[in-house]
Scaffold this active site. Structure first.
Site, PDB file in Angstrom:
ATOM      1  N   THR A  44      69.656  50.067 106.011  1.00  0.00           N
ATOM      2  CA  THR A  44      69.738  48.677 105.763  1.00  0.00           C
ATOM      3  C   THR A  44      69.258  48.632 103.986  1.00  0.00           C
ATOM      4  O   THR A  44      69.364  47.818 104.392  1.00  0.00           O
ATOM      5  CB  THR A  44      68.129  48.499 106.517  1.00  0.00           C
ATOM      6  OG1 THR A  44      67.162  49.779 106.128  1.00  0.00           O
ATOM      7  CG2 THR A  44      68.292  48.511 107.639  1.00  0.00           C
ATOM      8  N   ARG A  48      70.447  56.696 100.798  1.00  0.00           N
ATOM      9  CA  ARG A  48      69.585  56.995  99.789  1.00  0.00           C
ATOM     10  C   ARG A  48      68.477  58.510 100.420  1.00  0.00           C
ATOM     11  O   ARG A  48      69.300  58.930 101.436  1.00  0.00           O
ATOM     12  CB  ARG A  48      67.692  56.488 100.362  1.00  0.00           C
ATOM     13  CG  ARG A  48      67.800  55.067 100.613  1.00  0.00           C
ATOM     14  CD  ARG A  48      66.336  54.502 101.374  1.00  0.00           C
ATOM     15  NE  ARG A  48      66.199  52.820 100.452  1.00  0.00           N
ATOM     16  CZ  ARG A  48      65.387  51.930 101.091  1.00  0.00           C
ATOM     17  NH1 ARG A  48      64.048  52.780 101.707  1.00  0.00           N
ATOM     18  NH2 ARG A  48      64.973  50.740 100.909  1.00  0.00           N
ATOM     19  N   SER A 147      63.874  52.142  96.717  1.00  0.00           N
ATOM     20  CA  SER A 147      62.017  51.466  97.261  1.00  0.00           C
ATOM     21  C   SER A 147      60.715  52.098  97.170  1.00  0.00           C
ATOM     22  O   SER A 147      60.428  53.201  95.879  1.00  0.00           O
ATOM     23  CB  SER A 147      62.646  50.524  98.547  1.00  0.00           C
ATOM     24  OG  SER A 147      61.635  49.822  98.840  1.00  0.00           O
ATOM     25  N   LYS A 157      72.057  50.950  95.676  1.00  0.00           N
ATOM     26  CA  LYS A 157      71.863  49.397  96.555  1.00  0.00           C
ATOM     27  C   LYS A 157      73.114  48.748  96.122  1.00  0.00           C
ATOM     28  O   LYS A 157      73.591  48.831  94.973  1.00  0.00           O
ATOM     29  CB  LYS A 157      70.721  48.660  96.552  1.00  0.00           C
ATOM     30  CG  LYS A 157      69.653  49.280  97.405  1.00  0.00           C
ATOM     31  CD  LYS A 157      69.139  48.044  98.067  1.00  0.00           C
ATOM     32  CE  LYS A 157      68.004  47.819  96.412  1.00  0.00           C
ATOM     33  NZ  LYS A 157      66.611  46.389  97.172  1.00  0.00           N
ATOM     34  N   ASP A 305      55.853  47.567  95.462  1.00  0.00           N
ATOM     35  CA  ASP A 305      56.247  48.702  95.101  1.00  0.00           C
ATOM     36  C   ASP A 305      57.341  49.169  94.081  1.00  0.00           C
ATOM     37  O   ASP A 305      57.441  48.170  92.978  1.00  0.00           O
ATOM     38  CB  ASP A 305      57.471  48.714  96.582  1.00  0.00           C
ATOM     39  CG  ASP A 305      58.546  48.258  96.833  1.00  0.00           C
ATOM     40  OD1 ASP A 305      58.534  47.147  96.265  1.00  0.00           O
ATOM     41  OD2 ASP A 305      59.487  48.691  97.281  1.00  0.00           O
ATOM     42  N   ASP A 307      60.763  49.509  93.163  1.00  0.00           N
ATOM     43  CA  ASP A 307      61.687  47.895  92.659  1.00  0.00           C
ATOM     44  C   ASP A 307      61.078  46.438  92.619  1.00  0.00           C
ATOM     45  O   ASP A 307      62.363  45.789  92.268  1.00  0.00           O
ATOM     46  CB  ASP A 307      63.332  48.375  93.693  1.00  0.00           C
ATOM     47  CG  ASP A 307      62.967  48.028  94.828  1.00  0.00           C
ATOM     48  OD1 ASP A 307      62.064  48.585  95.853  1.00  0.00           O
ATOM     49  OD2 ASP A 307      63.859  47.026  95.090  1.00  0.00           O
ATOM     50  N   GLU A 392      60.209  39.276 105.876  1.00  0.00           N
ATOM     51  CA  GLU A 392      59.986  40.691 107.161  1.00  0.00           C
ATOM     52  C   GLU A 392      58.775  40.760 106.934  1.00  0.00           C
ATOM     53  O   GLU A 392      57.934  41.463 106.122  1.00  0.00           O
ATOM     54  CB  GLU A 392      60.881  41.803 106.924  1.00  0.00           C
ATOM     55  CG  GLU A 392      61.498  41.637 105.380  1.00  0.00           C
ATOM     56  CD  GLU A 392      62.588  42.639 105.880  1.00  0.00           C
ATOM     57  OE1 GLU A 392      63.375  42.260 105.929  1.00  0.00           O
ATOM     58  OE2 GLU A 392      62.595  43.774 104.231  1.00  0.00           O
ATOM     59  N   SER A 394      57.700  43.772 106.979  1.00  0.00           N
ATOM     60  CA  SER A 394      57.196  44.931 105.629  1.00  0.00           C
ATOM     61  C   SER A 394      57.529  44.737 104.841  1.00  0.00           C
ATOM     62  O   SER A 394      57.578  45.387 103.936  1.00  0.00           O
ATOM     63  CB  SER A 394      58.689  45.584 105.435  1.00  0.00           C
ATOM     64  OG  SER A 394      59.704  45.373 105.393  1.00  0.00           O
TER      65      SER A 394
END
Length: 554
Positions: A44, A48, A147, A157, A305, A307, A392, A394
């Site tokens: 998503t 990674r 992230s 990304k 976080d 980034d 979202e 998260s």
């Protein structure tokens, strides 16, 4: 889920990543493309993995960078590419590798001035600012970050000219092309030495920090925050925005204290997350123990976080707010205090976000736009102004400027954090208190997420279930109102199943990386009702899987 006995406690020396060994693995280990875990795989949020597992090595970054160059050429994207990185140990080596390929392909690259770390929203902001009013020569970008993942991980990304996370068709193309390069031993890849790439006429410097900070007054009411003299504490969690907060405070005259200015690729200053790993997750009460401990020192405190595309809000009244709680408050506030926003601008949420958002949206008389998991689904709406807000569960969100035009199309952790201060200043109470008021009006939900084992075959079946395969007509004593396998907002597959009743719901989705599926659930009737929903959810999913013939899946 089983919580580690070390959760919430300071990281111990034996937990710390061996950075020299990690970087050596990045440069010396060669991935085997015949092993699935060692191939390029865009989830998503990009590719990674850890160099220790041959999942994020120099070969991956060279291959992905060349694939992006070919994608740009195919799509005639010939403006500058904005390149940013976070503070993970593998980010700097990956940026060097990417630049070697980009320079060799003649791509105009915009590196941060002074080799500064660059938050994801600053890259999105730079792309959109450059492209405003242009139809040709469009810019795009790359953000090098895993992230909030543990220190041994790396991430990469791609953001196309719309400034947001690339959609699935784009990442699938880049992924396939990159894996071709791996399979062919990087044959046909263009590359120049790093020193030559740095000196290339196509390599430029860009002041991401000041461009982003100067524009903040167009998305947040900085005058209200300054005028109320709100005392704020911020913990960048050693992330890419660590050097942004001081200049933000200075430029806007804010009473803001950066409680931790350390940058250390081992992240030794963190408290350990729920599973015993070091993880810079601002929505985790375990990872946020230090800032939660300072809640009475400040009127509002927040963290981002690594980034800086996710937020965590700590209030005096409630401590760390769960993401769903703060999203509900932010939506409730914004759509009453942004008079220039379009009356038809909708509210975006993912299918696993709280139903409190639905109730707040109805109260506001706004349209709800419910999409699958992944911020990429909000990009077009944020870009054209049809969405005023996208968020979202998260703790990722972005929203429109004060005038209703686009701010960023990728998640931005900085502006929701500053919005918490604006809310406190203008409402004379903090977001935790406002959430309490919402629960008195709409009910108080309880929310949880659990995991259950699933074979790869079961995960594939779950991803492709149809509503007809669910036989249950009740959920925890209530009549089932909806069975969804596609998101109501855009009709896209949710990659799983959502079942909703009047007072509760659950959603089940297979994990992209582990042999498990995740069940998200919520109840407006308390913890016992939630427990029943979770138990019945597992039964409903198991029954649907058992009655599905894998041979019939399309």
């Amino acid at each position: 889920m089983k919580v580690s006995p070390g959760a919430g406690k300071p990281a111990e020396a034996w937990m710390l990543v061996n950075v020299p060994r990690l970087v050596t693995a990045y440069y010396t280990e060669v991935p085997d493309p015949s092993v699935a875990e060692q191939r390029v795989a865009f989830g998503t949020s990009g590719h990674r993995g850890s160099a220790f597992k041959k999942a994020f090595n120099e070969w991956h970054i060279l291959a992905i960078s060349q694939a992006i160059c070919q994608y740009r050429e195919q799509k005639k994207i010939d403006g500058p590419l904005f390149l940013g990185m976070d503070t993970h140990a593998l980010s700097e080596p990956a940026q060097a590798s990417a630049l070697e390929v980009l320079a060799a392909n003649g791509v105009e690259v915009m590196l941060a001035e002074g080799d500064e770390y660059t938050p994801t929203p600053a890259v999105s902001h730079a792309i959109l600012t450059y492209n405003r009013g242009r139809e040709t020569g469009l810019a795009d970008g790359i953000v090098i970050t895993p992230s909030h993942n543990p220190p041994h991980d790396g991430g990469f990304k791609y953001n196309p000219p719309n400034g947001g996370p690339a959609e699935s068709a784009v990442t699938a193309w880049i992924e396939a092309k990159a894996n071709e390069f791996l399979e062919n031993g990087l044959l046909g890849l263009k590359r120049v030495p790093f020193e030559k790439a740095l000196r290339a006429p196509t390599t430029h410097r860009h002041d991401y920090l000041n461009a982003y900070i100067t524009d903040l007054a167009n998305v947040i009411d900085m005058d209200a925050i300054r005028g109320a003299k709100i005392s704020m504490g911020v913990d960048p969690l050693g992330g890419a925005g660590v050097h942004y907060w001081g200049p933000i405070a200075e430029r806007y005259g804010l009473n803001l204290t950066v409680v931790n200015e350390a940058v250390d690729p081992t992240f030794r200053f963190m408290t350990v997350d729920w599973d015993g790993q070091i993880r810079m997750d601002p929505s985790s009460p375990y990872a946020m123990q230090r800032l939660i401990g300072l809640k009475d020192r400040f009127e509002i405190a927040f963290a981002c976080d690594t980034d800086h595309d996710r937020h965590g809000i700590v209030t005096r009244s409630s401590g760390l707010l769960p993401p769903n709680h703060y999203l509900s408050v932010a939506i409730f506030y914004l759509f009453q205090h942004r008079p220039k926003w379009r009356k038809e601008a909708a509210i975006g949420k993912t299918v696993v976000s709280s139903q409190m958002i639905d109730r707040v949206t109805a109260k506001l008389g706004r349209k709800l736009y419910e999409v699958p998991v992944g911020f990429k689904w909000f990009v077009d709406g944020l870009l054209d102004g049809s969405l005023g807000f996208g968020g979202e569960e998260s703790a990722g969100a972005s929203f429109a400027r004060l005038d209703g035009t686009v701010w960023t199309t990728d998640k931005d952790g900085i502006v929701p954090a500053l919005l918490a201060a604006e809310i406190t200043a203008r409402m004379d109470r903090d977001p935790g208190e406002i959430y309490g008021e919402l629960t008195r009006e709409f009910g108080e939900p309880v929310y949880d997420r659990v995991e259950a084992p699933a074979t790869p075959e079961q995960k594939e079946i779950l991803e492709k279930l149809s509503p007809e395969q669910v036989r249950s007509t009740d959920l925890a004593g209530e009549k089932v109102q909806a069975i969804l396998t596609r998101a109501p907002g855009n009709g896209a597959s949710i990659g799983g199943l959502k079942v909703a009743a009047e007072s509760g719901w659950f959603a089940a989705r297979p994990s992209g990386t582990e042999n498990i599926y995740k069940i998200y659930a919520e109840s407006f009737r308390g913890a016992d009702h939630l427990r029943r929903i979770l138990e019945e959810a597992q039964t409903i999913v198991s029954d649907a899987l058992a009655t599905s013939d894998p041979k019939e899946k399309s």
